[in-house]
Write an enzyme that holds these catalytic residues in place. Structure first.
Site, PDB file in Angstrom:
ATOM      1  N   ARG A  93       2.259   6.831  -6.953  1.00 21.73           N
ATOM      2  CA  ARG A  93       2.602   5.609  -6.241  1.00 21.73           C
ATOM      3  C   ARG A  93       1.451   5.345  -5.270  1.00 21.73           C
ATOM      4  O   ARG A  93       1.111   6.185  -4.430  1.00 21.73           O
ATOM      5  CB  ARG A  93       3.921   5.786  -5.502  1.00 21.73           C
ATOM      6  CG  ARG A  93       4.397   4.551  -4.710  1.00 21.73           C
ATOM      7  CD  ARG A  93       4.032   4.672  -3.246  1.00 21.73           C
ATOM      8  NE  ARG A  93       4.682   3.662  -2.423  1.00 21.73           N
ATOM      9  CZ  ARG A  93       4.428   3.468  -1.142  1.00 21.73           C
ATOM     10  NH1 ARG A  93       3.521   4.210  -0.525  1.00 21.73           N
ATOM     11  NH2 ARG A  93       5.053   2.549  -0.450  1.00 21.73           N
ATOM     12  N   LEU A  94       0.813   4.195  -5.394  1.00 20.53           N
ATOM     13  CA  LEU A  94      -0.370   3.851  -4.609  1.00 20.53           C
ATOM     14  C   LEU A  94       0.052   3.082  -3.365  1.00 20.53           C
ATOM     15  O   LEU A  94       0.572   1.968  -3.451  1.00 20.53           O
ATOM     16  CB  LEU A  94      -1.332   3.002  -5.442  1.00 20.53           C
ATOM     17  CG  LEU A  94      -1.679   3.543  -6.838  1.00 20.53           C
ATOM     18  CD1 LEU A  94      -2.557   2.554  -7.582  1.00 20.53           C
ATOM     19  CD2 LEU A  94      -2.363   4.900  -6.730  1.00 20.53           C
ATOM     20  N   ASP A  95      -0.178   3.676  -2.204  1.00 21.05           N
ATOM     21  CA  ASP A  95       0.266   3.092  -0.955  1.00 21.05           C
ATOM     22  C   ASP A  95      -0.511   1.817  -0.622  1.00 21.05           C
ATOM     23  O   ASP A  95      -1.754   1.802  -0.662  1.00 21.05           O
ATOM     24  CB  ASP A  95       0.086   4.113   0.176  1.00 21.05           C
ATOM     25  CG  ASP A  95       0.525   3.589   1.524  1.00 21.05           C
ATOM     26  OD1 ASP A  95       1.733   3.322   1.687  1.00 21.05           O
ATOM     27  OD2 ASP A  95      -0.340   3.430   2.416  1.00 21.05           O
ATOM     28  N   GLU A 139       2.421  -0.121  -4.321  1.00 21.69           N
ATOM     29  CA  GLU A 139       3.122  -0.796  -3.235  1.00 21.69           C
ATOM     30  C   GLU A 139       2.260  -2.003  -2.879  1.00 21.69           C
ATOM     31  O   GLU A 139       1.139  -1.841  -2.401  1.00 21.69           O
ATOM     32  CB  GLU A 139       3.292   0.089  -2.013  1.00 21.69           C
ATOM     33  CG  GLU A 139       4.031  -0.639  -0.888  1.00 21.69           C
ATOM     34  CD  GLU A 139       3.788  -0.062   0.492  1.00 21.69           C
ATOM     35  OE1 GLU A 139       4.528  -0.428   1.417  1.00 21.69           O
ATOM     36  OE2 GLU A 139       2.857   0.750   0.660  1.00 21.69           O
ATOM     37  N   PHE A 147      13.288  -8.472  -3.273  1.00 24.17           N
ATOM     38  CA  PHE A 147      14.666  -8.106  -3.617  1.00 24.17           C
ATOM     39  C   PHE A 147      15.296  -7.346  -2.467  1.00 24.17           C
ATOM     40  O   PHE A 147      16.438  -7.625  -2.063  1.00 24.17           O
ATOM     41  CB  PHE A 147      14.676  -7.267  -4.902  1.00 24.17           C
ATOM     42  CG  PHE A 147      16.004  -6.628  -5.200  1.00 24.17           C
ATOM     43  CD1 PHE A 147      17.070  -7.389  -5.656  1.00 24.17           C
ATOM     44  CD2 PHE A 147      16.189  -5.260  -5.025  1.00 24.17           C
ATOM     45  CE1 PHE A 147      18.307  -6.788  -5.939  1.00 24.17           C
ATOM     46  CE2 PHE A 147      17.414  -4.659  -5.292  1.00 24.17           C
ATOM     47  CZ  PHE A 147      18.473  -5.426  -5.749  1.00 24.17           C
ATOM     48  N   HIS A 148      14.572  -6.382  -1.918  1.00 27.75           N
ATOM     49  CA  HIS A 148      15.097  -5.591  -0.799  1.00 27.75           C
ATOM     50  C   HIS A 148      15.419  -6.484   0.402  1.00 27.75           C
ATOM     51  O   HIS A 148      16.501  -6.400   0.989  1.00 27.75           O
ATOM     52  CB  HIS A 148      14.085  -4.528  -0.381  1.00 27.75           C
ATOM     53  CG  HIS A 148      14.445  -3.860   0.914  1.00 27.75           C
ATOM     54  ND1 HIS A 148      14.051  -4.356   2.140  1.00 27.75           N
ATOM     55  CD2 HIS A 148      15.183  -2.753   1.179  1.00 27.75           C
ATOM     56  CE1 HIS A 148      14.529  -3.594   3.101  1.00 27.75           C
ATOM     57  NE2 HIS A 148      15.217  -2.615   2.541  1.00 27.75           N
ATOM     58  N   HIS A 197      11.556   4.799   2.587  1.00 32.80           N
ATOM     59  CA  HIS A 197      11.114   5.429   3.829  1.00 32.80           C
ATOM     60  C   HIS A 197      10.619   4.408   4.840  1.00 32.80           C
ATOM     61  O   HIS A 197      10.849   4.546   6.049  1.00 32.80           O
ATOM     62  CB  HIS A 197      10.015   6.460   3.531  1.00 32.80           C
ATOM     63  CG  HIS A 197       8.687   5.852   3.210  1.00 32.80           C
ATOM     64  ND1 HIS A 197       8.350   5.405   1.945  1.00 32.80           N
ATOM     65  CD2 HIS A 197       7.616   5.578   3.995  1.00 32.80           C
ATOM     66  CE1 HIS A 197       7.130   4.905   1.969  1.00 32.80           C
ATOM     67  NE2 HIS A 197       6.653   4.987   3.196  1.00 32.80           N
ATOM     68  N   GLN A 236      11.433   1.018   5.058  1.00 30.99           N
ATOM     69  CA  GLN A 236      12.454   0.094   5.538  1.00 30.99           C
ATOM     70  C   GLN A 236      13.471   0.777   6.437  1.00 30.99           C
ATOM     71  O   GLN A 236      14.119   0.108   7.247  1.00 30.99           O
ATOM     72  CB  GLN A 236      13.144  -0.584   4.352  1.00 30.99           C
ATOM     73  CG  GLN A 236      12.204  -1.327   3.418  1.00 30.99           C
ATOM     74  CD  GLN A 236      11.413  -2.428   4.105  1.00 30.99           C
ATOM     75  OE1 GLN A 236      11.795  -2.905   5.171  1.00 30.99           O
ATOM     76  NE2 GLN A 236      10.304  -2.830   3.513  1.00 30.99           N
ATOM     77  N   VAL A 237      13.602   2.093   6.322  1.00 30.91           N
ATOM     78  CA  VAL A 237      14.445   2.853   7.244  1.00 30.91           C
ATOM     79  C   VAL A 237      13.611   3.306   8.441  1.00 30.91           C
ATOM     80  O   VAL A 237      13.930   3.030   9.593  1.00 30.91           O
ATOM     81  CB  VAL A 237      15.089   4.070   6.538  1.00 30.91           C
ATOM     82  CG1 VAL A 237      15.866   4.915   7.538  1.00 30.91           C
ATOM     83  CG2 VAL A 237      15.997   3.617   5.413  1.00 30.91           C
ATOM     84  N   GLY A 238      12.505   3.982   8.162  1.00 30.78           N
ATOM     85  CA  GLY A 238      11.729   4.616   9.227  1.00 30.78           C
ATOM     86  C   GLY A 238      10.985   3.661  10.121  1.00 30.78           C
ATOM     87  O   GLY A 238      10.629   4.024  11.253  1.00 30.78           O
TER      88      GLY A 238
END
Length: 580
Positions: free
Chosen positions: A244-246, A283, A310-311, A376, A378-380
């Site tokens: 997964r590419l940040d 991402e 979507f989120h 991580h 959207q929460v953090g």
């Protein structure tokens, strides 16, 4: 014997230091330096001295940093590990269910070996892919991992290289693929020595972290080689099934062959060499389908990307949060559009950005995109690290789970989400540089002061209690409420894995109806009919004749012939009987 080799066009002399012995490296073409050392082998510690200044620094390509990011590097022989996954192939990507996991907080011990003891739980949950937050060596003993500086060396406090291999091998033995989050858009601020070696950065572009990584200016061919070699190492030597590419939107690259395309080309070549399949996930904040379009259609050729629209549409609908980028969302119509067209902002004006944003997805399958209610970030990135279950009702949390796992995208869960974990996931660091730590703590408090938070109420990232508070409390699973949520997730996961039309990724076959005023939405995907109600009162909805209820978030949901009675904050999933 070991051949020491570094790319250091910025220096006039280089030497390797081993146990007080200093050996000069010989210049080679293209800014490279090298020298063979006969007494160096697996387990030997070493450092480099540049321009004779006597200050020893780690290898930019160090495979092992047992004493932290400022200490000596250690030679690692990858062939010394015995793998047992020779026949392994990952599950099909369109059928994937991803579980995002942070090693430091997943277990009380915060190590890879401790996480390995929980693999049975992950397998029984029904997920197919475990996605690890970054494990490349970062300063201190704990952190999110996005301040990595030794990108080839697994974090020692997690267990180091051998523990990482044990974890991946054990996951494969239990049928789980493993993905790794990698950060190629910046280096962390502490322990970052690459700038002493060569032009890893360029002042031509600036990012939130300072000068951009050099992907297009002089010397960029070797910088790109550095990152591509890193990606290939994780796939080849650690047997990861994908990366997964940040934040690829922070790749500043106007090259004719974009860095993402180069990485895609080289990953496909590695597939031919190893006989294994790999997935590359971006991402991306660009809402640009070129990221995941095939190369022969002028795309970059990555396999999938996160879908924040979507989120955002889902979370704003369920929580009424309108802060920051959430201000662009809030209607059920936005959610409906994301289910049908992926991007809500597909050439549409964004008030938050004050510009037109995005372009249409067109004919791509939905499994090119990941859908999630939590991750991580959207929460953090909330001041208190609150999970969705902390921000809304249990009924709405169940709606979110059901929608994520029946939507056309590849679903992704964030650790502990599946049991509505009681613990938050907060932003934590362990910077050994006290001044840097102070600046991080003050910056975090200042950031949220703009949203009305008192500084004393914002968890201090440098306080070890912030890290400890963020660890999953597995004892939650002894409590009925958490058990019921876990059972709900397991049923949804089993449904997704057992119904082919839920994983076919066909956006054209997604049928969505909704009422903004009455606050309900229905979605049909093949023989599966989904409905939720977030109004304060019960609603009655039309359903296909003969549809049978197969999953209900709560009691009180009634199906009678061609109608569905749906109480407030509830969700129902029905199976439509095929006509004979």
């Amino acid at each position: 014997m070991h051949n020491f080799r570094i790319w250091a066009p910025a220096v006039k002399s280089a030497a390797v230091k081993i146990d007080g012995s200093i050996t000069r490296l010989r210049p080679d073409h293209g800014g490279w330096w090298q020298v063979p050392v006969h007494f160096a082998s697996h387990g030997t510690d070493y450092q480099f001295i540049l321009d004779g200044d006597g200050y020893a620094v780690p290898d930019p390509r160090s495979p092992w940093q047992p004493q932290g990011v400022h200490g000596p590097s250690r030679i690692l022989d990858h062939s010394a590990f015995t793998w047992t996954d020779q026949q392994w192939q990952p599950p099909s990507w369109p059928e994937a269910i991803v579980y995002e996991l942070h090693i430091g907080t997943f277990t009380p011990e915060g190590t890879l070996d401790a996480a390995r003891e929980r693999i049975d739980y992950l397998r029984d949950l029904g997920i197919t892919h475990v996605e690890l937050l970054p494990v490349a060596a970062f300063p201190g003993k704990h952190g999110w991992g996005y301040d990595g500086v030794d990108l080839f060396a697994p974090q020692e406090s997690y267990g180091g290289p051998e523990a990482l291999k044990r974890f991946v091998d054990a996951c494969h033995a239990n049928g789980l693929a493993v993905l790794l989050d990698v950060v190629y858009n910046h280096f962390g601020p502490s322990g970052n020595y690459v700038g002493r070696f060569g032009p890893y950065f360029t002042s031509s572009h600036h990012t939130p972290w300072g000068d951009a990584v050099n992907l297009e200016d002089a010397g960029s061919h070797e910088v790109r080689r550095f990152f591509c070699d890193n990606a290939l190492m994780w796939l080849r030597d650690y047997h990861f099934d994908g990366l997964r590419l940040d934040a690829v939107h922070a790749y500043m690259d106007r090259s004719a062959i974009n860095f993402m395309e180069q990485l895609s080309i080289e990953t496909r070549a590695l597939e031919a060499e190893t006989g294994r399949q790999y997935v590359l996930i971006a991402e991306s904040d660009l809402n640009d389908p070129r990221v995941v379009s095939p190369r022969n259609e002028n795309g970059y050729g990555l396999d999938a990307q996160w879908s924040d629209d979507f989120h955002h549409a889902l979370v704003t609908m369920l929580t009424d949060d309108r802060s920051g980028y959430y201000s662009d969302f809030g209607s059920i119509a936005d959610l409906a559009k994301s289910l049908k067209q992926v991007f809500v902002y597909d050439g549409r004006y964004s008030q938050h950005r004050d510009r037109i944003h995005g372009r249409p997805v067109a004919n791509l399958p939905a499994w090119r995109f990941l859908g999630y209610a939590q991750n991580h970030d959207q929460v953090g990135n909330r001041a208190g690290g609150e999970r969705l279950s902390h921000l809304t009702t249990p009924g709405r949390a169940r709606i979110a789970a059901a929608l994520v796992l029946t939507a056309p995208f590849v679903p992704m869960l964030f650790q502990g989400e599946e049991w509505a974990a009681s613990t938050p996931f907060q932003y934590f660091t362990d910077h050994e540089d006290k001044e840097l730590g102070r600046l991080v703590s003050e910056g975090r408090a200042k950031e949220f002061a703009a949203f009305g938070w008192k500084p004393e109420d914002v968890p201090d990232p440098q306080d070890s209690a912030t890290f400890e508070r963020s660890k999953l409390a597995w004892q939650d699973l002894q409590e009925p409420g958490h058990q019921e949520m876990l059972a709900w997730y397991k049923k949804l996961i089993a449904l997704r894995r057992g119904v082919p039309e839920l994983t076919d990724g066909s956006l054209a076959d997604v049928e969505v109806l909704f009422s903004e005023e009455q606050k309900w939405l229905t979605m049909r995907r093949g023989q599966i009919f989904f409905a939720f109600n977030i109004a304060e009162e019960t609603v009655r909805l039309s359903v296909p004749t003969g549809a049978k209820l197969i999953l209900a978030s709560y009691g009180g949901i009634v199906v009678e012939q061609d109608s569905l009675s749906l109480p407030s904050d509830s969700v129902a999933i029905l199976r439509i009987q095929e006509e004979k």
